[in-house]
Motif scaffolding. Structure first.
Motif, PDB file in Angstrom:
ATOM      1  N   ASN A  39       0.825  -1.217   0.000  1.00 32.50           N
ATOM      2  CA  ASN A  39       0.000   0.000   0.000  1.00 32.50           C
ATOM      3  C   ASN A  39       0.862   1.272   0.000  1.00 32.50           C
ATOM      4  N   GLY A  40       1.665   1.428  -1.015  1.00 25.48           N
ATOM      5  CA  GLY A  40       2.428   2.672  -1.149  1.00 25.48           C
ATOM      6  C   GLY A  40       3.520   2.860  -0.118  1.00 25.48           C
ATOM      7  N   SER A  41       4.186   1.801   0.293  1.00 29.04           N
ATOM      8  CA  SER A  41       5.242   1.910   1.310  1.00 29.04           C
ATOM      9  C   SER A  41       6.400   2.763   0.815  1.00 29.04           C
ATOM     10  N   THR A  42       7.029   3.466   1.760  1.00 29.44           N
ATOM     11  CA  THR A  42       8.155   4.350   1.428  1.00 29.44           C
ATOM     12  C   THR A  42       9.395   4.028   2.258  1.00 29.44           C
ATOM     13  N   ASP A  43       9.417   2.837   2.885  1.00 34.54           N
ATOM     14  CA  ASP A  43      10.492   2.489   3.822  1.00 34.54           C
ATOM     15  C   ASP A  43      11.444   1.430   3.274  1.00 34.54           C
ATOM     16  N   GLY A  44      11.440   1.221   1.979  1.00 37.24           N
ATOM     17  CA  GLY A  44      12.289   0.187   1.391  1.00 37.24           C
ATOM     18  C   GLY A  44      11.553  -1.100   1.097  1.00 37.24           C
ATOM     19  N   THR A  45      10.288  -1.174   1.485  1.00 37.42           N
ATOM     20  CA  THR A  45       9.496  -2.385   1.251  1.00 37.42           C
ATOM     21  C   THR A  45       9.394  -2.703  -0.237  1.00 37.42           C
ATOM     22  N   THR A  46       9.125  -1.687  -1.049  1.00 35.93           N
ATOM     23  CA  THR A  46       8.944  -1.896  -2.489  1.00 35.93           C
ATOM     24  C   THR A  46      10.197  -2.505  -3.104  1.00 35.93           C
ATOM     25  N   GLU A  47      11.352  -1.975  -2.727  1.00 38.57           N
ATOM     26  CA  GLU A  47      12.617  -2.468  -3.277  1.00 38.57           C
ATOM     27  C   GLU A  47      12.898  -3.901  -2.829  1.00 38.57           C
ATOM     28  N   TRP A  48      12.613  -4.188  -1.546  1.00 41.28           N
ATOM     29  CA  TRP A  48      12.864  -5.547  -1.046  1.00 41.28           C
ATOM     30  C   TRP A  48      11.939  -6.555  -1.703  1.00 41.28           C
ATOM     31  N   LEU A  49      10.673  -6.192  -1.860  1.00 41.18           N
ATOM     32  CA  LEU A  49       9.722  -7.108  -2.481  1.00 41.18           C
ATOM     33  C   LEU A  49      10.137  -7.460  -3.904  1.00 41.18           C
TER      34      LEU A  49
END
Length: 302
Positions: A39-49
């Motif tokens: 849901n639009g994470s900005t803490d590095g979640t998108t990159e890790w996923l």
């Protein structure tokens, strides 16, 4: 052959998400697919996923828990899976949690929920449940029976049969957070699908932090719990009667806030009043930045 997909919704909790997924990957009954809604994470979640090859990831703007599970349930259902196992990113599943859900008595198309246990106190439930003739606060309040009917902590280890989704649809995105899960549960119950908690299946979750009231500014979330109750009561009583029941319930809750001796009594009363009015007028469009009471609070407090 039955297949089971995990549906995990996440927002800015990468460390929790990693632990959650580890617990799912270690299930004694292996999962057939993993769907993660970011849901639009900005803490590095998108990159890790993006580095996780066993996950099917959907990146979307922050649509709240309701929007996250709407997307996740719809995507997994369209994937053709028999069961959808839904959870927030701060859950930890016991190694046999899924196996225990499947081993519980067969109820046909239904919803089976793991027992949600406090992560900090394993003798206590993460979410207290007040029923007309029984209050559930401790793990021992549930473990003396095989199934606890009409009690479930959506979406924390919630196993939903695909036939249920086919009949009732997906969660209502307009509800955003807090109350969307109850609305979905009551929708299933209204259609006659069994909803149960399986005490032998354990999920660990942080204890609910709103038991004694939420301090500001975080209390703005209570707006959704109040407003969304309109839909819950509509499911239970129908549109016309449900509206009158909601009006009476919300008016009483607002009066209680007005009389409560709390530091932020003014904001709580205004918030409940705003939520009551929006519920009565079917205004389900507001997002956090458009809640007037929250704007007023920020204006006065910087």
């Amino acid at each position: 052959m039955e297949t089971i997909a995990a549906v995990v919704v996440t927002f800015n909790r990468l460390a929790d998400l990693q632990k959650c997924l580890d617990s799912l990957r270690q299930q004694s009954r292996p999962l057939d697919a993993f769907y993660v809604i970011n849901n639009g994470s900005t803490d590095g979640t998108t990159e890790w996923l993006a580095t996780q090859t066993d996950l099917q990831v959907t990146n979307q703007p922050n649509l709240g828990g309701a929007g996250g599970f709407a997307t996740g349930i719809d995507t997994a259902y369209r994937g053709g899976h028999t069961w959808l196992w839904c959870m927030d990113d701060d859950c930890l599943a016991a190694p046999d949690a899924l196996a225990q859900l499947l081993a519980a008595p067969h109820l046909g198309p239904c919803i089976k929920n793991s027992m949600s246990v406090s992560a900090s106190n394993h003798e206590e439930l993460a979410f207290f449940v007040q029923r007309p003739h029984k209050t559930y606060r401790l793990v021992s309040d549930m473990t003396d029976v095989e199934l606890v009917y009409d009690v479930a902590s959506f979406f924390n280890g919630t196993l939903i049969h695909s036939e249920v989704v086919k009949a009732i649809g997906i969660p209502d995105k307009a509800l955003f957070i807090w109350g969307d899960e109850v609305e979905y549960m009551t929708r299933a119950q209204k259609m006659g699908f069994p909803v149960v908690t399986v005490p032998s299946s354990v999920f660990y979750h942080p204890a609910a932090f709103d038991r004694n009231g939420i301090p500001w500014p975080g209390a703005w979330k209570q707006y959704y719990a109040v407003r969304n109750q309109r839909r819950v009561l509509q499911n239970q009583f129908g549109n016309t009667v449900g509206r009158f029941v909601f009006a009476a319930w919300a008016a009483k809750a607002t009066l209680q806030q007005a009389l409560a001796k709390r530091a932020n009594r003014l904001y709580n009363t205004l918030l409940y009043s705003e939520a009551m009015l929006d519920g009565l007028t079917n205004n389900f469009r507001k997002r956090p930045e458009t809640i007037q009471t929250l704007r007023f609070y920020k204006w006065r407090n910087g």
